[in-house]
Enzyme design. Structure first.
Site, short mmCIF file in Angstrom:
data_model
loop_
_atom_site.label_atom_id
_atom_site.label_comp_id
_atom_site.label_asym_id
_atom_site.label_seq_id
_atom_site.Cartn_x
_atom_site.Cartn_y
_atom_site.Cartn_z
N HIS A 1 -8.85 -6.79 7.01
CA HIS A 1 -10.31 -6.73 6.92
C HIS A 1 -10.88 -7.45 8.15
O HIS A 1 -11.77 -8.28 8.01
CB HIS A 1 -10.79 -7.39 5.63
CG HIS A 1 -10.40 -6.65 4.38
ND1 HIS A 1 -10.92 -6.95 3.15
CD2 HIS A 1 -9.53 -5.63 4.17
CE1 HIS A 1 -10.38 -6.15 2.22
NE2 HIS A 1 -9.53 -5.34 2.82
N HIS B 1 -2.63 -3.60 6.91
CA HIS B 1 -4.00 -3.33 6.48
C HIS B 1 -4.75 -4.66 6.52
O HIS B 1 -4.29 -5.64 5.93
CB HIS B 1 -4.01 -2.74 5.07
CG HIS B 1 -5.35 -2.86 4.41
ND1 HIS B 1 -6.48 -2.28 4.92
CD2 HIS B 1 -5.75 -3.50 3.28
CE1 HIS B 1 -7.52 -2.57 4.15
NE2 HIS B 1 -7.10 -3.32 3.16
N SER C 1 1.41 -4.57 -3.68
CA SER C 1 -0.01 -4.57 -3.33
C SER C 1 -0.72 -3.40 -3.97
O SER C 1 -0.17 -2.30 -4.08
CB SER C 1 -0.12 -4.45 -1.80
OG SER C 1 -1.40 -3.97 -1.46
N SER C 2 -1.96 -3.62 -4.38
CA SER C 2 -2.74 -2.53 -5.00
C SER C 2 -3.00 -1.41 -3.98
O SER C 2 -3.37 -0.31 -4.35
CB SER C 2 -4.04 -3.07 -5.57
OG SER C 2 -4.80 -3.64 -4.52
N GLU C 3 -2.82 -1.72 -2.69
CA GLU C 3 -3.02 -0.70 -1.66
C GLU C 3 -1.69 -0.03 -1.26
O GLU C 3 -1.59 0.59 -0.21
CB GLU C 3 -3.76 -1.30 -0.46
CG GLU C 3 -5.26 -1.29 -0.71
CD GLU C 3 -5.99 -2.51 -0.16
OE1 GLU C 3 -5.31 -3.49 0.22
OE2 GLU C 3 -7.23 -2.49 -0.14
N ASN D 1 -2.63 -6.50 3.59
CA ASN D 1 -1.24 -6.31 3.21
C ASN D 1 -0.43 -5.71 4.34
O ASN D 1 -0.99 -5.08 5.24
CB ASN D 1 -1.11 -5.48 1.92
CG ASN D 1 -2.21 -4.46 1.79
OD1 ASN D 1 -2.21 -3.47 2.51
ND2 ASN D 1 -3.18 -4.71 0.93
#
Ligand SMILES: [Zn+2]
Length: 224
Positions: free
Chosen positions: A97, A95, A74-76, A31
């Site tokens: 991965h 963010h 976003s959940s973050e 995100n």
């Protein structure tokens, strides 16, 4: 300070597509956000980057209240929100991965300062959070803000990375540097014992990059 302009929304979508193209984000696992006068603007939950349109982005206050948007943030969100609260110098956050950095996050160790661009762009060590189980959003936000400190990059244990910058462009550049440093950490570590850059040089390189890099003042120091 950014307004939630159409241009900024487009810039965020382009950044998301770029991160996906580079393989740093797959599907919805990543995100991006930017600071705006209302608080922050962030990518939504559960919409993959390929389908993202400007109206999907969500404007949230620094207290965490959704102000504008038809989607859930976003959940973050808490990771982004807590960084903006604790770091007034940060204007954008990504963010991801990305592969090597996420692999190293599984060691739950700090990446010490090993190369010049890390001193300059990240500004220091890339520390790792403690492990936070999925779903503990507030706890995760606190952990990331703590691990980040005054650095521009951190690892989220067994999960991924977070990178910051004064602008969106700088945050995406920091992502690339964090991933590159992680690759170099793996390669150098496989060959022998790391020798680190002394802290005084980390500090002076960061200062130079922020305030003098490429300027006449920088050349004057070089030739004196
Ligand atoms: Zn994630």
């Amino acid at each position: 300070m950014n307004a939630c302009s159409e241009d900024l929304r487009k810039e965020i979508i382009v950044a998301c597509l770029r991160l996906e193209e580079m393989g740093y984000v797959i599907g919805t696992y990543g995100n991006v956000s930017a600071r705006v006068k209302e608080g922050l603007i962030i990518t939504p939950s559960r919409i993959d980057d390929q389908s993202l349109v400007a109206e999907d982005l969500v404007v949230v206050s620094l207290e965490g209240k959704v102000l504008e948007g038809r989607r859930l943030p976003s959940s973050e969100l808490e990771v982004h929100r807590q960084i903006y609260v604790s770091r007034p110098d940060v204007g954008a956050i990504a963010h991801t991965h990305s592969l090597f950095a996420t692999a190293l996050s599984c060691l739950q160790e700090t990446i010490p300062v090993i190369v010049e661009e890390q001193s300059q762009v990240v500004g220091g060590e890339i520390r790792c959070t403690r492990y936070v189980p999925a779903g503990q959003h507030r706890n995760l936000g606190e952990e990331v803000a703590r691990a980040l400190g005054q650095s521009n990059g951190a690892l989220i244990a067994n999960h991924g990375t977070v990178s910051c910058g004064r602008t969106l462009e700088e945050a995406i550049f920091t992502c690339r540097i964090v991933e590159r440093v992680a690759q170099m950490r793996v390669l150098a570590g496989a060959c022998g014992k790391l020798t680190l850059i002394p802290q005084e040089h980390v500090t002076s390189e960061r200062e130079r990059w922020l305030h003098k890099y490429g300027s006449a003042a920088d050349r004057a120091v070089e030739t004196s």
